[in-house]
Design an enzyme around this catalytic site. Structure first.
Site, PDB file in Angstrom:
ATOM      1  N   GLY A  47       3.112  -3.526  -0.268  1.00 21.85           N
ATOM      2  CA  GLY A  47       2.309  -4.153   0.787  1.00 21.85           C
ATOM      3  C   GLY A  47       2.650  -3.720   2.201  1.00 21.85           C
ATOM      4  O   GLY A  47       1.849  -3.881   3.121  1.00 21.85           O
ATOM      5  N   ASP A 106       7.789 -15.131   2.041  1.00 13.97           N
ATOM      6  CA  ASP A 106       7.317 -16.434   1.567  1.00 13.97           C
ATOM      7  C   ASP A 106       8.533 -17.221   1.075  1.00 13.97           C
ATOM      8  O   ASP A 106       9.193 -17.903   1.867  1.00 13.97           O
ATOM      9  CB  ASP A 106       6.261 -16.205   0.483  1.00 13.97           C
ATOM     10  CG  ASP A 106       5.630 -17.489  -0.008  1.00 13.97           C
ATOM     11  OD1 ASP A 106       5.756 -18.512   0.670  1.00 13.97           O
ATOM     12  OD2 ASP A 106       4.988 -17.457  -1.077  1.00 13.97           O
ATOM     13  N   PHE A 155      -2.826 -18.184   0.747  1.00 12.06           N
ATOM     14  CA  PHE A 155      -2.714 -16.891   0.065  1.00 12.06           C
ATOM     15  C   PHE A 155      -3.514 -15.864   0.863  1.00 12.06           C
ATOM     16  O   PHE A 155      -4.738 -15.884   0.894  1.00 12.06           O
ATOM     17  CB  PHE A 155      -3.214 -16.975  -1.377  1.00 12.06           C
ATOM     18  CG  PHE A 155      -3.072 -15.669  -2.107  1.00 12.06           C
ATOM     19  CD1 PHE A 155      -1.812 -15.192  -2.441  1.00 12.06           C
ATOM     20  CD2 PHE A 155      -4.182 -14.905  -2.425  1.00 12.06           C
ATOM     21  CE1 PHE A 155      -1.666 -13.956  -3.094  1.00 12.06           C
ATOM     22  CE2 PHE A 155      -4.049 -13.680  -3.068  1.00 12.06           C
ATOM     23  CZ  PHE A 155      -2.794 -13.212  -3.408  1.00 12.06           C
ATOM     24  N   ASP A 162      -2.262  -7.699  -1.299  1.00 10.19           N
ATOM     25  CA  ASP A 162      -3.264  -7.516  -2.343  1.00 10.19           C
ATOM     26  C   ASP A 162      -3.645  -8.797  -3.063  1.00 10.19           C
ATOM     27  O   ASP A 162      -2.915  -9.786  -3.043  1.00 10.19           O
ATOM     28  CB  ASP A 162      -2.730  -6.542  -3.405  1.00 10.19           C
ATOM     29  CG  ASP A 162      -1.673  -7.196  -4.304  1.00 10.19           C
ATOM     30  OD1 ASP A 162      -0.657  -7.685  -3.758  1.00 10.19           O
ATOM     31  OD2 ASP A 162      -1.882  -7.265  -5.523  1.00 10.19           O
TER      32      ASP A 162
HETATM   33  P1  5GP Z   1       9.015 -13.799  -1.431  1.00  7.03           P
HETATM   34  O1  5GP Z   1      10.125 -13.291  -2.305  1.00  7.03           O
HETATM   35  O2  5GP Z   1       9.380 -13.969   0.010  1.00  7.03           O
HETATM   36  O3  5GP Z   1       8.386 -15.049  -2.001  1.00  7.03           O
HETATM   37  O4  5GP Z   1       7.859 -12.777  -1.608  1.00  7.03           O
HETATM   38  C1  5GP Z   1       7.591 -11.761  -0.815  1.00  7.03           C
HETATM   39  C2  5GP Z   1       6.473 -10.950  -1.445  1.00  7.03           C
HETATM   40  O5  5GP Z   1       5.493 -11.786  -2.096  1.00  7.03           O
HETATM   41  C3  5GP Z   1       5.737 -10.241  -0.348  1.00  7.03           C
HETATM   42  O6  5GP Z   1       6.322  -9.017  -0.036  1.00  7.03           O
HETATM   43  C4  5GP Z   1       4.365 -10.117  -0.960  1.00  7.03           C
HETATM   44  O7  5GP Z   1       4.342  -8.975  -1.773  1.00  7.03           O
HETATM   45  C5  5GP Z   1       4.198 -11.358  -1.804  1.00  7.03           C
HETATM   46  N1  5GP Z   1       3.471 -12.406  -1.039  1.00  7.03           N
HETATM   47  C6  5GP Z   1       3.986 -13.486  -0.397  1.00  7.03           C
HETATM   48  N2  5GP Z   1       3.015 -14.194   0.204  1.00  7.03           N
HETATM   49  C7  5GP Z   1       1.849 -13.533  -0.049  1.00  7.03           C
HETATM   50  C8  5GP Z   1       0.478 -13.766   0.328  1.00  7.03           C
HETATM   51  O8  5GP Z   1       0.094 -14.711   1.025  1.00  7.03           O
HETATM   52  N3  5GP Z   1      -0.433 -12.877  -0.133  1.00  7.03           N
HETATM   53  C9  5GP Z   1      -0.103 -11.798  -0.906  1.00  7.03           C
HETATM   54  N4  5GP Z   1      -1.084 -10.991  -1.283  1.00  7.03           N
HETATM   55  N5  5GP Z   1       1.180 -11.537  -1.272  1.00  7.03           N
HETATM   56  C10 5GP Z   1       2.145 -12.415  -0.849  1.00  7.03           C
HETATM   57 MG    MG Z   2       6.061  -7.149   0.350  1.00  6.10          MG
END
Ligand code: 5GP
Ligand code: MG
Length: 193
Positions: A47, A106, A155, A162
């Site tokens: 991403g 996130d 989201f 994506d």
């Molecule tokens: P974390 O480990 O912080 O939960 O996740 C990070 C990854 O989750 C990000 O790099 C991304 O790939 C995915 N992610 C987190 N939030 C979103 C969102 O709102 N939309 C999308 N498409 N991917 C997300």
């Molecule tokens: Mg990412």
């Protein structure tokens, strides 16, 4: 594709201009903080690619760029809170000033694992740069050092983010229509031939 709208989106959260303004602010701070350094930028696939491209063009210090990839299943149905790193640079991180570059944070679980691995390999410093931050989603204590902007717990899709591996090429960040998210997979708009 129309640069400002898309038939599958319900709303735009960040326009192309909003994104570029946040990147400009981030680049200004990084240019101050890394003026006399040669950091290694570790970009987290997939991403991050539009952000990495736009950000690095605005950096005026020497830097290396390497890519890492990790899968996290904590949001899905499989193993919870489990992160696998499956792409890692061959070069040594020992003594490097590392800037981890992410599209969005996130839960923070992916970055926490990556940060620990960078530290364990002997980096001199490790800082986190993210375009988007969803602090309300955190499942672990982790703060980014450079944040483009914080976003609500939605989201988000577009500008690298994506849904079903699609929409990464959309130039803005927005929210998809519910009918797309809830659609039976065989009816997705890209299944038209
Ligand atoms: P974390 O480990 O912080 O939960 O996740 C990070 C990854 O989750 C990000 O790099 C991304 O790939 C995915 N992610 C987190 N939030 C979103 C969102 O709102 N939309 C999308 N498409 N991917 C997300
Ligand atoms: Mg990412």
């Amino acid at each position: 594709m129309n640069p400002t709208t898309h038939p599958d989106f319900e709303s735009i959260v960040l326009s192309e201009a909003d994104i570029q303004a946040h990147i400009e602010t981030l680049a200004t701070k990084l240019n101050e903080d890394y003026a006399n350094k040669t950091p290694l930028l570790l970009a987290v696939l997939k991403g991050v690619y539009p952000f990495l491209s736009d950000l690095t063009k605005k950096l005026n210090f020497y830097c290396d760029v390497e890519f890492i990839a990790a899968s996290s299943y904590h949001g899905g149905t499989a193993t919870t809170d489990w992160v696998e790193i499956y792409l890692w640079p061959r070069m040594s991180l020992k003594g490097k000033d590392v800037l981890i570059i992410e599209d969005i944070i996130d839960s923070g679980l992916t970055l926490k694992k990556i940060k620990q691995k960078v530290q364990s390999e002997g980096a001199s410093s490790v800082k986190l740069v993210t375009l988007l931050d969803k602090p309300s989603g955190r499942k672990t204590k982790l703060e980014a050092d450079y944040v483009g902007t914080t976003v609500k717990p939605l989201f988000l899709v577009g500008y690298g983010l994506d849904f079903q591996e699609k929409y990464r090429n959309v130039p803005f960040v927005g929210v998809l229509k519910k009918e797309i998210i809830n659609m039976n997979a065989k009816d997705y708009p890209w299944r038209n031939n």
